[in-house]
Design an enzyme around this catalytic site. Structure first.
Site, PDB file in Angstrom:
ATOM      1  CE  LYS A  13      -8.533   1.975   4.003  1.00 23.15           C
ATOM      2  NZ  LYS A  13      -7.111   1.947   4.695  1.00 23.15           N
ATOM      3  CD  GLU A  18      -2.417   1.191   2.832  1.00 26.73           C
ATOM      4  OE1 GLU A  18      -3.186   2.332   2.924  1.00 26.73           O
ATOM      5  OE2 GLU A  18      -1.760   0.632   3.538  1.00 26.73           O
ATOM      6  CB  CYS A  73      -4.602  -0.524   4.854  1.00 31.64           C
ATOM      7  SG  CYS A  73      -4.221  -0.586   6.642  1.00 31.64           S
TER       8      CYS A  73
END
EC number: 2.3.1.269
Length: 521
Positions: free
Chosen positions: A331, A263, A383
């Site tokens: 995300k 990431e 994440c």
């Protein structure tokens, strides 16, 4: 009495912290999960004052959340805002829990089940909505008992939380009353825990032959950079180090077919380097590196960057050897008070964070992307995305056969944060019956099998690469994939029906009492 009860609550806060990954033992002392909540539940049973009980509930969660999430304070320049925001943000949740606990313990005969259900609802409630932060669930306190947590592929992670709370509540009730009737309050949850252990063992035996089959395989290199590119002066170093580590991986295994960078490795959109990046030469070096080795790359970088209003998306680019971008996944779930900043739509708030912390706010992605390579269909999770069971489950229903998590937790500076995140990933593999690959900046880069067991991993906070020949086995449908968190919904309905029934009986008894009084008069 009150002082003793608050001491018991604080003790539970310490025990639950030790049960999950912590700074003393990175994997946590999972054996404590079976008793960690007992002191708290004893204290809740003892208190009869409404304000004291609600205060005790809030006090426990402040202690537990502070001990378990202290590393949030290291979140770049404004970590203290993130840490305090999470602690204060969940006070209304614990106040609500305390309110319901008071009336349930006062009204219902089965206090063991009342506590179990309400604490399970608490775990679920803080996993949904704007302030969703599904960290430190009761299920995570027993994560090292792999056979036990296999039951998550039927009812999900919240059922494991339910089982943990049920056992702890039963033990607490027995220790208070110590009679044969209350022995049942230990017997039933013990039976549930035993049945879950047994299910896990049988499941592994039954699936052994199926998972031994191989449909396809893929040589993967996951790069662990151990440098936060978002810190001042690290953006170029991040790219150079990533290229260097990838070269080392290719030397060891020239047959690598897929390279995964973590990431946020790039601090600018991959497709707009000239507009956003100061050194086009370095970016050209990266592009030439990809073309030269003729390998597809998955790279973490922002997208939809708009400096004028200070927003961007945290994304993953799937880059082919010819530099075509086949997928950009952004995300979907953002961390409250860190990536998801309240009132960020107002200009003065944006200016404050940009001026004082050099932080651009983020906006959520709104669609999934499946990265296809050979027969592999990768479900990218950035994440925090992997903390939400519904996203991984949705990917699986859409045909994904392997999860891949891109994370940068290097800012946390702690092993406990890395391992806590790793535990979360284990449950997603179990729930959906598919492997997980984790490509992280500083840990834990790993491959996880369908049972949530670690196949290979790298040490935390060290540069390196993880070479894995990932085997694609025939996929199987888990019950959780079909029913999701229906267990929680059924539990809520049962609680509501019980509450309404109790209220009806109370009203009926009051009506009868008043009628008797009138007749006597």
């Amino acid at each position: 009495m009150k002082t003793r009860c608050f001491c018991l609550a604080a003790f539970s806060g310490i025990l639950t912290t030790l049960a999950i990954p912590n700074e003393i033992k990175e994997t946590g002392y999972s054996i404590l999960g079976f008793v960690a909540y007992v002191p708290l539940f004893i204290a809740l049973n003892k208190l009869e004052d409404k304000k004291a009980l609600m205060g005790l509930t809030v006090f426990y969660f402040i202690i537990a959340n502070s001990l378990q999430n202290f590393w949030l304070g290291f979140f770049h320049a404004f970590g203290w805002i993130t840490f305090i925001g999470v602690i204060i943000g969940y006070i209304p949740y614990s106040l609500t829990l305390g309110y319901f606990l008071y009336y349930s313990l006062k009204s219902f005969k089965n206090k063991t089940m009342s506590i179990t259900m309400l604490f399970t609802f608490y775990d679920y409630s803080r996993s949904i909505g704007f302030l969703a932060y599904p960290w430190g669930l009761a299920a995570f306190t027993v994560n090292n008992f792999n056979n036990l947590i296999q039951i998550a592929d039927i009812f999900g992670v919240f059922f494991v939380s339910f089982a943990v709370y049920f056992l702890n509540s039963g033990i607490a009730d027995f220790l208070i009353h110590k009679n044969k009737t209350n022995l049942l309050n230990i017997a039933f949850p013990t039976l549930l825990i035993t049945a879950s252990f047994t299910y896990g063992m049988i499941k592994k035996i039954e699936l052994k032959n199926l998972l031994a089959k191989e449909i396809d395989s893929l040589n993967i290199a996951a790069i662990q950079l151990n440098t936060d590119p978002w810190l001042p002066g690290n953006d170029k170093k991040g790219i150079r180090d990533s290229i260097e580590i990838t070269e080392q991986a290719l030397k060891e295994n020239p047959k690598i077919e897929f390279v995964i960078w973590s990431e946020g490795v790039l601090t600018y959109p991959f497709s707009k380097e000239d507009q956003h990046f100061k050194s086009s030469d370095l970016h050209n070096e990266l592009k030439n590196f990809i073309k030269e080795h003729k390998i597809p790359f998955a790279i973490g970088a922002p997208s939809n960057l708009d400096k004028a209003i200070g927003i961007q998306q945290n994304s993953i680019y799937m880059v082919e050897p010819n530099l075509n971008i086949t997928n950009i996944y952004s995300k979907i779930f953002l961390v409250p008070f860190a990536e998801k900043i309240p009132f960020y739509e107002y200009k003065f708030v944006r200016n404050f964070f940009l001026k004082n912390f050099r932080i651009l706010g983020q906006i959520e992605g709104n669609k999934i992307e499946i990265l296809k390579l050979k027969k592999f269909k990768f479900a990218p999770l950035i994440c925090y995305d992997d903390a939400f069971p519904e996203l991984s489950r949705f990917y699986k229903t859409q045909g994904a056969n392997i999860l891949v998590n891109f994370s940068n937790d290097s800012w946390s500076k702690t092993n406990s944060a890395e391992w806590q995140h790793f535990v979360v990933a284990k449950f997603r593999s179990i729930e959906n019956g598919i492997k997980t690959i984790r490509a992280t900046n500083s840990g834990i880069t790993a491959t996880i099998n369908e049972y949530g067991e670690t196949i290979k991993k790298l040490e935390t906070f060290k540069k390196g690469y993880l070479l894995s020949t990932v085997k694609l086995s025939p996929t199987f449908t888990t019950i959780y994939e079909k029913i999701g968190d229906s267990f929680i919904h059924i539990l809520v309905m049962m609680f509501l029906i019980t509450t309404l029934r109790f209220q009806f009986m109370e009203d009926k008894n009051q009506l009868l009492s008043s009628s008797v009084v009138k007749i006597k008069v």
